[in-house]
Scaffold this active site. Structure first.
Site, PDB file in Angstrom:
ATOM      1  N   GLY B  42       1.006  -1.104   0.013  1.00 45.78           N
ATOM      2  CA  GLY B  42       0.004  -0.079  -0.115  1.00 45.78           C
ATOM      3  C   GLY B  42       1.031   1.184   0.058  1.00 45.78           C
ATOM      4  N   GLY B  47       0.970   3.995   4.109  1.00 42.23           N
ATOM      5  CA  GLY B  47       2.066   2.923   3.437  1.00 42.23           C
ATOM      6  C   GLY B  47       3.281   3.804   2.967  1.00 42.23           C
ATOM      7  CB  SER B 286     -16.274  18.432   1.232  1.00 38.50           C
ATOM      8  OG  SER B 286     -15.676  18.710   2.723  1.00 38.50           O
ATOM      9  NE  ARG B 339     -17.426  12.423   8.489  1.00 37.84           N
ATOM     10  CZ  ARG B 339     -16.191  12.317   8.056  1.00 37.84           C
ATOM     11  NH1 ARG B 339     -15.641  11.072   7.901  1.00 37.84           N
ATOM     12  NH2 ARG B 339     -15.452  13.329   7.294  1.00 37.84           N
ATOM     13  CG  HIS B 410     -16.586   8.414   4.091  1.00 32.47           C
ATOM     14  ND1 HIS B 410     -15.991   8.596   2.766  1.00 32.47           N
ATOM     15  CD2 HIS B 410     -16.117   9.059   4.818  1.00 32.47           C
ATOM     16  CE1 HIS B 410     -15.055   9.339   3.055  1.00 32.47           C
ATOM     17  NE2 HIS B 410     -15.141   9.965   4.258  1.00 32.47           N
ATOM     18  CD  GLU B 434     -10.550   3.132   5.233  1.00 35.64           C
ATOM     19  OE1 GLU B 434     -10.108   3.811   4.460  1.00 35.64           O
ATOM     20  OE2 GLU B 434     -11.991   2.667   5.263  1.00 35.64           O
ATOM     21  CG  LEU B 450      -6.669  12.885   5.400  1.00 37.78           C
ATOM     22  CD1 LEU B 450      -6.636  14.207   4.781  1.00 37.78           C
ATOM     23  CD2 LEU B 450      -6.416  12.063   4.241  1.00 37.78           C
TER      24      LEU B 450
END
Lengths: 252, 658
Positions: B42, B47, B286, B339, B410, B434, B450
């Site tokens: 990855g 990665g 977004s 969310r 998502h 992830e 991120l």
């Protein structure tokens, strides 16, 4: 629903000679994206015993830079500022014939059908398209203020997604816009100054070594760029290159 | 096989654990580092950052990705931003607050120590990225700008227009290319992992397939790092890139790695609604749009019906006839509610028949009031590129009519189980980003993916991997070992088996069937009946797949149907474990909502007005653990191993955003 005719470049491996093949694309929903249209056609090809049309794609939202089709002679189609995956079929008309070819350039050998090898672009970045800062050695992020104007200009250049449309659009297969965007992005920032001369010299030399052509100021690259990166960056790179070359010769 | 799930969390006060652990961690002599080979699978934020940094340290690195270039990993698609506890805005942020928000946002289902470390290193990430030339947004004074994002009450999100993921990944990619150029990293693009190789129980290598020539080959190393992303594409439709897959993680699970909390999946509230069955993926808008956009549906079903049939337009609906349901239900967080909560609220109003969009599965995101307040030019400067993107896809101008949005899969919080060193239960196998389960609990906050990817890659693994390597003799494994030969043979025979089926259905048709089943019964809301139905249906799909899938062409050249087939076969097996996990977790938490477990009018918390009825109800006494699943083959149910979650510092509370 649209009924279309596709003329598609088929080539099994990089060694084979390819050819244009004709496919019927009937009953295509207008809401489908261009790549979804190809998905539909591919399903039909597979079910009738054929091998599907191979193409590069991944994010399908215009940011990864994978998709790379020349549509009716124009990389990413004639629509401005979008990638192949962002084209929707509502842009086409009933009965249209669509010509689909790979991104063509001497430095982009075909892998299969519409997939090309763009690793030459990675090698241009590897030659110098970075700021050499070891992980963990950075100073506090706010210790170097950067004017908003410089930051914004750097951003405009940094928006490049590395798709290669600029190269495929150029009659010389020049990689000037791609290379210049990186030179300009890093050259606009204070962090990029120490390696500025070395960067531009290495990147331009790598670009030449890969077999990309020269720029003859036709600006097809800017017209094809999905991120609408300006050719002004090429002028900036030429200036940087000349100045770096002179310095290099004076020192040696 | 028995497992001791030792999380290896260092002793001592929470805010000193990471410093102490760094001090206690082993060091590898600089002259010895080059003798160790690390295989990184990855090339996204986790990665790519790990490969570049380990190479800078002097290790020999081989990096693999399925894309044609490491720059295309799916991290690139993240739009909104990256959190860091810099407190540049002087608005009360701190490492402690970022830690607490992340723990609470994760519905108290993550490890305190991991989350605190994440909050600590968040500040270093921003420094590193700025030094690399990442063009974050700035103020006129030249300093970095921040915004509030996804439910945070402080402005701690750094961003680069709507392309933060792209800019961070390009920074990381450039660092990686620099190391490739120097010879520290050997890059293998268009190469897919198809198996993990264990030598004496340790992860010592991988089997990969070259996606251009079809050649299957072995790579040996001293440790393996998997940073292969999430499994959202098990739902077929998601915001993930088309190639995102669970294969690497699942192949590791088949070799004995435990898969933790697979049922924790995040549904993002603001995606463009589905339009037809030819659709290949969903597009995220977004979350930053929720800063100024107001979410609503009509109060009456009749009005909704008229909107769906396009007899009236949204701007003709009077204010009194609109239900701004997030503002109504969660007055203090409103449109910025987390969310999971926002997504479920949207589903509820659509289930009531008040949804818009032709399918009835959509709600409005309206900028009318913000445009009045701020003027169109401000809206354009903040969201111009997003509005343009919406216009391209939906064919409607969001400056004139409100956007239509609906939740979509998502992000996946579950992943391979790892300890504090990010090592799985298989010695030598490390998992980052992830692909691991560790930091987000049952729900991830916006702008934290991120952060975690880069934290793991730049700052955690370069320290912690030495604890494993120090116990190993470098170069001990060789591709000539029988374990490699055997794994290579197994891989080749699986590829040949797939190619030999020559059935009547396409790979996509199976993937779509599986995805729909998962969305319906293991999606935004789950219940016992639906999950049991899935556990019956999934083996049937698997059975048919292996008898009736059609993969044209050969294995010795680029073959995209073959690539997809391998991934879908793994998704099918994995989906079963996911349903087992969702079924056994008899509670609701974060992204896992079991309809049997919700607050009702009978609960005192609802009567007191603390929480609304219909909210997720956790059962901390019985389910305050990480569920780590051991795969036992397709004929047997997986075995559940539990790692209890111990909260020494925070007290799990009911997550109220009212």
């Amino acid at each position: 629903m649209l009924n279309l005719t596709l003329k598609v470049w088929r080539q099994k491996t990089s060694q084979d000679t390819g050819s244009m093949e004709t496919y019927d694309a009937k009953n295509i929903p207008e809401e489908a994206s261009f790549l979804e249209m190809l998905d539909i056609v591919n399903t039909r090809i597979i079910m009738s015993g054929g091998e599907p049309i191979h193409f590069d794609h991944d994010c399908r939202e215009g940011i990864c830079g994978s998709c790379s089709l020349t549509i009716n002679g124009v990389p990413h189609s004639k629509e401005k500022g979008i990638t192949t995956c962002q084209i929707h079929m509502r842009k086409f008309k009933e009965g249209d014939t669509i010509w689909i070819e790979p991104f063509r350039a001497r430095a982009f050998p075909v892998v299969r059908d519409l997939i090309v090898d763009r690793s030459a672009m990675d090698r241009i970045i590897a030659a110098g398209g970075y700021i050499d800062v070891r992980t963990g050695s950075a100073v506090d992020a706010n210790s170097i203020p950067i004017s908003k104007m410089d930051a914004d200009s750097a951003f405009d250049a940094a928006a490049c997604i590395g798709c290669g449309a600029c190269i495929a659009a150029c009659k010389n297969s020049s990689a000037m816009l791609f290379t210049a965007a990186k030179v300009s992005h890093l050259g606009h920032l204070p962090q990029g100054q120490p390696e500025r001369d070395k960067r531009v010299l290495s990147m331009v030399r790598q670009m030449d070594a890969e077999g990309f052509g020269n720029c003859t100021n036709q600006y097809e690259c800017e017209a094809a760029c999905p991120k609408e990166i300006s050719v002004d960056h090429i002028a900036r790179m030429n200036r940087d290159f000349t100045s770096a070359l002179i310095k290099e010769q004076l020192i040696s | 096989m028995s497992f001791v799930l030792d999380s290896k969390i260092p002793a001592g006060p929470l805010d000193q654990k990471w410093s102490k652990h760094k001090m206690d961690s082993k060091l590898i002599n600089p002259a010895n580092k080059r003798k160790f080979t690390i295989l990184v699978v990855g090339s996204g934020l986790a990665g790519g950052a790990a490969a570049a940094t380990l190479s800078e340290l002097g290790y020999k690195v081989k990096c693999f990705c399925y894309q044609d270039s490491p720059r295309r990993a799916h991290s690139i698609a993240a739009q909104g931003g990256i959190n860091a506890a810099k407190n540049y805005q002087n608005d009360g942020d701190s490492v402690r607050r970022l830690f607490y928000d992340t723990i609470k946002g994760g519905d108290f289902r993550s490890r305190e120590a991991n989350v605190h470390r994440l909050a600590e290193v968040s500040v270093n990430i921003i420094d590193q990225c700025v030094a690399q030339g990442v063009p974050f947004a700035r103020e006129y004074g030249g300093l970095l700008d921040n915004r509030s994002f996804g439910g945070a009450q402080v402005s701690r999100t750094f961003y680069a227009r709507g392309q933060t993921g792209q800019q961070l990944l390009i920074g990381c990619y450039q660092a990686l290319e620099k190391e490739i150029h120097k010879g520290g990293v050997e890059m293998h693009p268009r190469t897919e992992l198809l198996d993990l190789v264990l030598v004496d129980g340790h992860a010592k290598g991988i089997i990969v397939r070259d996606l251009v020539t079809g050649k299957v080959s072995s790579h040996a190393g001293d440790a393996v790092i998997m940073a292969t992303g999430g499994y959202g594409n098990v739902f077929f439709l998601s915001t993930n890139a088309m190639g995102c897959n669970v294969t690497a993680a699942w192949r590791a699970a088949r070799r004995g790695a435990l898969f933790a909390n697979p049922c924790y999946t995040q549904i993002h509230p603001t995606c463009i609604p589905v339009s037809g069955d030819y659709q290949s993926k969903l597009t995220l808008m977004s979350e930053s749009l929720r800063n100024d956009g107001r979410i609503w549906v009509p109060k009456s079903k009749e009005t909704a019906e008229k909107l769906r049939k396009k007899q009236i337009t949204a701007d003709q609906v009077a204010d009194d006839d609109r239900d701004y349901f997030l503002e109504r239900k969660y007055p203090s967080f409103g449109n910025l509610s987390p969310r999971d909560i926002s997504s479920r609220a949207a589903k509820e109003v659509c289930d009531e028949g008040r949804g818009i969009a032709p399918t009835g599965l959509g709600v409005y995101l309206d900028f009318r009031d913000a445009t009045k307040r701020l003027g169109e030019s401000t809206i354009r400067s903040r969201y111009g590129n997003l509005f343009q993107m919406y216009d391209k896809i939906a064919g409607e101008d969001p400056y004139k009519q409100p956007m239509m949005i609906y939740p979509a899969v998502h992000y996946t919080m579950g992943g391979l189980w790892v300890d504090y060193n990010l090592m799985s239960n298989i010695p030598g196998l490390h998992v980052l980003g992830e692909a691991n389960f560790s930091d987000h609990g049952a729900n991830r906050l916006g702008a934290s993916a991120l952060m975690q990817g880069l934290a793991d890659g730049y700052f955690v693994i370069p320290t912690t991997i030495a604890n494993y390597l120090a116990t190993q003799k470098p170069g001990s494994a060789s591709v000539n070992d029988s374990a490699f030969k055997q794994a290579e043979e197994e891989t080749n025979s699986r590829v040949n088996q797939l190619l030999g089926i020559n059935g009547k259905r396409t790979v996509d048709s199976f993937h779509r069937e599986l995805g729909l089943l998962m969305w319906d019964n293991c999606g935004m809301a789950r219940n016992k009946e639906g999950l049991e139905e899935n556990l019956k249906r999934i083996p049937e799909i698997r059975e048919e797949f292996w008898q009736n899938v059609r993969i044209p062409g050969a294995g010795n050249l680029a073959n995209m149907e073959l690539e997809k087939a391998g991934r879908v076969a793994d998704f099918i097996e994995f989906a079963e474990v996911m349903c087992h996990d969702a079924l056994s977790r008899e509670e609701s938490c974060g992204g896992h909502f079991r309809t049997e477990h919700q607050y009702t009018e009978a609960d005192p918390e609802v009567q007191s007005g603390f929480i609304a009825s219909g909210e997720a109800k956790r059962h901390d006494d019985t389910f305050g653990y990480v569920a780590a699943w051991q795969y036992n083959g397709n004929d047997q149910a997986p075995t559940l191993h539990k790692e209890p979650l111990i909260f020494e510092d925070v007290h799990p509370s009911v997550r109220s955003y009212k």
